[in-house]
Design a protein around this motif. Structure first.
Motif, mmCIF file in Angstrom:
data_model
loop_
_atom_site.group_PDB
_atom_site.id
_atom_site.type_symbol
_atom_site.label_atom_id
_atom_site.label_comp_id
_atom_site.label_asym_id
_atom_site.label_seq_id
_atom_site.Cartn_x
_atom_site.Cartn_y
_atom_site.Cartn_z
ATOM 1 N N TYR A 113 0.845 -1.201 0.000
ATOM 2 C CA TYR A 113 0.000 0.000 0.000
ATOM 3 C C TYR A 113 0.871 1.237 0.000
ATOM 4 C CZ TYR A 113 0.678 -0.576 5.092
ATOM 5 O OH TYR A 113 1.207 -0.770 6.341
ATOM 6 N N CYS A 114 0.248 2.369 -0.330
ATOM 7 C CA CYS A 114 0.960 3.646 -0.417
ATOM 8 C C CYS A 114 0.054 4.764 0.096
ATOM 9 C CB CYS A 114 1.368 3.917 -1.867
ATOM 10 S SG CYS A 114 2.145 5.531 -2.140
ATOM 11 N N PHE A 115 0.620 5.697 0.844
ATOM 12 C CA PHE A 115 -0.091 6.883 1.304
ATOM 13 C C PHE A 115 0.716 8.113 0.916
ATOM 14 C CE2 PHE A 115 -1.887 3.620 3.965
ATOM 15 C CZ PHE A 115 -3.166 4.049 4.266
ATOM 16 N N MET A 116 0.023 9.154 0.440
ATOM 17 C CA MET A 116 0.680 10.402 0.064
ATOM 18 C C MET A 116 0.084 11.563 0.857
ATOM 19 S SD MET A 116 1.088 10.111 -4.096
ATOM 20 C CE MET A 116 -0.612 9.623 -4.446
ATOM 21 N N SER A 117 0.928 12.486 1.296
ATOM 22 C CA SER A 117 0.433 13.682 1.977
ATOM 23 C C SER A 117 -0.229 14.597 0.954
ATOM 24 C CB SER A 117 1.580 14.410 2.677
ATOM 25 O OG SER A 117 2.428 15.037 1.721
ATOM 26 N N GLU A 118 -1.033 15.538 1.439
ATOM 27 C CA GLU A 118 -1.693 16.474 0.527
ATOM 28 C C GLU A 118 -0.665 17.293 -0.232
ATOM 29 O OE1 GLU A 118 -4.914 16.593 -0.248
ATOM 30 O OE2 GLU A 118 -5.077 14.819 1.037
ATOM 31 N N GLY A 119 0.417 17.673 0.449
ATOM 32 C CA GLY A 119 1.475 18.426 -0.219
ATOM 33 C C GLY A 119 2.139 17.634 -1.317
ATOM 34 N N PHE A 120 2.279 16.333 -1.110
ATOM 35 C CA PHE A 120 2.888 15.472 -2.128
ATOM 36 C C PHE A 120 1.969 15.365 -3.339
ATOM 37 C CE2 PHE A 120 4.565 11.672 -4.091
ATOM 38 C CZ PHE A 120 5.931 11.723 -3.813
ATOM 39 N N LYS A 121 0.678 15.223 -3.091
ATOM 40 C CA LYS A 121 -0.284 15.115 -4.195
ATOM 41 C C LYS A 121 -0.285 16.359 -5.069
ATOM 42 C CE LYS A 121 -3.443 12.199 -1.503
ATOM 43 N NZ LYS A 121 -4.754 12.166 -0.822
ATOM 44 N N SER B 4 13.536 10.152 -8.275
ATOM 45 C CA SER B 4 12.783 11.319 -8.761
ATOM 46 C C SER B 4 11.294 11.010 -8.758
ATOM 47 C CB SER B 4 13.227 11.708 -10.175
ATOM 48 O OG SER B 4 12.705 10.793 -11.122
ATOM 49 N N LEU B 5 10.516 12.046 -8.869
ATOM 50 C CA LEU B 5 9.072 11.886 -8.910
ATOM 51 C C LEU B 5 8.655 11.094 -10.152
ATOM 52 C CD1 LEU B 5 6.919 12.907 -6.901
ATOM 53 C CD2 LEU B 5 6.453 14.787 -8.465
ATOM 54 N N ALA B 6 9.439 11.225 -11.218
ATOM 55 C CA ALA B 6 9.122 10.507 -12.463
ATOM 56 C C ALA B 6 9.356 9.006 -12.310
ATOM 57 C CB ALA B 6 9.976 11.054 -13.607
ATOM 58 N N ASP B 7 10.400 8.620 -11.570
ATOM 59 C CA ASP B 7 10.745 7.205 -11.443
ATOM 60 C C ASP B 7 9.646 6.394 -10.778
ATOM 61 O OD1 ASP B 7 13.224 7.650 -12.605
ATOM 62 O OD2 ASP B 7 14.223 8.002 -10.686
ATOM 63 N N TRP B 8 8.940 7.005 -9.857
ATOM 64 C CA TRP B 8 7.940 6.274 -9.071
ATOM 65 C C TRP B 8 6.494 6.656 -9.392
ATOM 66 C CZ3 TRP B 8 8.138 2.312 -5.571
ATOM 67 C CH2 TRP B 8 9.407 1.884 -5.157
ATOM 68 N N PHE B 9 6.258 7.951 -9.622
ATOM 69 C CA PHE B 9 4.880 8.447 -9.675
ATOM 70 C C PHE B 9 4.521 9.100 -11.008
ATOM 71 C CE2 PHE B 9 6.381 8.492 -5.289
ATOM 72 C CZ PHE B 9 5.382 7.815 -4.625
ATOM 73 N N THR C 221 0.723 9.288 -10.625
ATOM 74 C CA THR C 221 0.143 7.952 -10.684
ATOM 75 C C THR C 221 0.081 7.380 -9.275
ATOM 76 O OG1 THR C 221 1.013 7.528 -12.898
ATOM 77 C CG2 THR C 221 0.460 5.600 -11.547
ATOM 78 N N PHE C 222 -1.070 6.849 -8.897
ATOM 79 C CA PHE C 222 -1.212 6.240 -7.577
ATOM 80 C C PHE C 222 -0.686 4.809 -7.618
ATOM 81 C CE2 PHE C 222 -3.482 4.032 -4.177
ATOM 82 C CZ PHE C 222 -3.204 4.884 -3.099
ATOM 83 N N LEU C 223 0.140 4.462 -6.643
ATOM 84 C CA LEU C 223 0.732 3.126 -6.585
ATOM 85 C C LEU C 223 -0.250 2.172 -5.929
ATOM 86 C CD1 LEU C 223 4.329 4.161 -5.468
ATOM 87 C CD2 LEU C 223 3.427 3.879 -7.789
ATOM 88 N N ARG C 224 -0.741 1.203 -6.660
ATOM 89 C CA ARG C 224 -1.826 0.349 -6.185
ATOM 90 C C ARG C 224 -1.324 -0.976 -5.604
ATOM 91 N NH1 ARG C 224 -6.422 2.647 -7.168
ATOM 92 N NH2 ARG C 224 -6.613 4.201 -8.813
ATOM 93 N N LYS C 225 -2.089 -1.471 -4.663
ATOM 94 C CA LYS C 225 -1.773 -2.729 -3.995
ATOM 95 C C LYS C 225 -1.651 -3.866 -5.007
ATOM 96 C CE LYS C 225 -3.702 -6.002 -0.657
ATOM 97 N NZ LYS C 225 -4.803 -6.269 0.310
ATOM 98 N N GLY C 226 -0.606 -4.676 -4.824
ATOM 99 C CA GLY C 226 -0.432 -5.862 -5.655
ATOM 100 C C GLY C 226 0.327 -5.635 -6.945
ATOM 101 N N THR C 227 0.564 -4.368 -7.309
ATOM 102 C CA THR C 227 1.298 -4.103 -8.539
ATOM 103 C C THR C 227 2.800 -4.210 -8.280
ATOM 104 O OG1 THR C 227 1.240 -1.721 -8.105
ATOM 105 C CG2 THR C 227 -0.509 -2.628 -9.486
ATOM 106 N N PRO C 228 3.585 -4.550 -9.305
ATOM 107 C CA PRO C 228 5.031 -4.725 -9.119
ATOM 108 C C PRO C 228 5.729 -3.403 -8.793
ATOM 109 C CG PRO C 228 4.283 -5.793 -11.139
ATOM 110 C CD PRO C 228 3.155 -4.930 -10.663
#
Length: 294
Positions: free
Chosen positions: A185-193, A233-238, A199-206
């Motif tokens: 699972y993943c949680f993001m702060s409002e400032g991060f959003k 970087s923000l691009a690498d993950w999100f 892209t939201f990182l979803r449960k079960g995805t690689p």
């Protein structure tokens, strides 16, 4: 599940903490149970992965928690989770439909189970009320170190503190829990959003090709609670702007078998604190001042 239900559950936990007289961290769920005449029983897990449970079988309910994981913060969260089943509207009735005893796996691992997620959010609010958590997070220590400080002050597990930090952080932060090659699972702060269209990182995805994925390839990194920090970087993950650089702070969670990754940046935190200071100054400049005694 409707987000407002989870928000209401968390706020209910905060209200209980206030009503029981806790004005500073830590909040003690064992003492709260005592005020309700709830018996707390430590006992071995009755099944693999079970953290605890609540029994509505007497005039007063009882709560048990597993001791196979020797972690005080995890056990306190488990008791707080069971208190959620006691305090939240509709939970006792839902549990009693099928059995007098309800077994839980506390710790945001219940997928879409509504009452389990609500109990988790109740526990989060009870143990780390928003105002107290924000006060601790506003100390200027960012990233994993700030989360560790919150966990220590609140006597909560590192994962519970990380999730609460993402909800209350005054600066952009995201936290990710993974197991092996996959995202839990993943949680993001409002400032991060607000950093871009992410892209939201979803449960079960690689996991993407990353330091975290490489870290998880060695089970000993997780088992021994090893730490690693790499730049990403923000691009690498999100899939966000590539020019926004982040620290990818990784720590193995030992016997839990999971890994915690924290994404933050000193530069982003400084900007957030500067914006807060500017807003506070603006509010102060528009605050009327009255002369007394004239």
């Amino acid at each position: 599940m409707a987000k407002f239900r989870l928000t209401m559950a968390r706020q209910h936990g905060e209200r209980i903490a206030t009503e029981k007289g806790f004005e500073t961290l830590p909040v003690d769920p064992f003492k709260i149970a005592e005020t309700e005449d709830i018996m707390i029983v430590p006992k071995p897990a009755i099944a693999k992965g079970v953290s605890g449970g609540i029994i509505f079988d007497e005039d007063y309910p009882s709560i048990f928690y597993a001791t196979d994981i020797d972690n005080d913060g995890y056990q306190r969260f488990t008791v707080a989770h069971e208190l959620g089943h006691y305090f939240l509207d509709g939970h006792p009735e839902e549990i009693l439909k099928s059995s007098k005893m309800h077994i839980s796996r506390a710790g945001f691992s219940q997928g879409d189970s509504s009452i389990e997620l609500e109990a988790d959010h109740f526990a989060s609010g009870l143990l780390m009320p928003t105002l107290l958590a924000r006060k601790e997070l506003g100390s200027g220590v960012i990233g994993l170190s700030g989360i560790e400080a919150l966990a220590d002050k609140s006597k909560c597990s590192l994962t519970a503190a990380a999730i609460r930090a993402a909800e209350c952080s005054p600066y952009p932060m995201a936290i990710l829990v993974s197991e092996g090659p996959n995202i839990s699972y993943c949680f993001m702060s409002e400032g991060f959003k607000s950093l871009g269209k992410l892209t939201f990182l979803r449960k079960g995805t690689p996991l993407p090709d990353s330091a975290t994925r490489e870290f998880n390839r060695d089970p000993e990194n997780v088992a021994y609670g090893r730490h690693l920090t790499q730049e990403t970087s923000l691009a690498d993950w999100f899939d966000g702007p590539a020019h926004i650089k982040l620290d990818e702070e990784i720590v193995g969670l030992g016997s839990f078998g999971h890994t915690l990754t924290v994404f933050s940046s000193d530069a982003l935190a400084e900007n957030a604190y500067e914006e807060e200071d500017e807003e506070a100054s603006l509010v102060q400049s528009y605050t009327p001042r009255f002369a007394y005694g004239r």
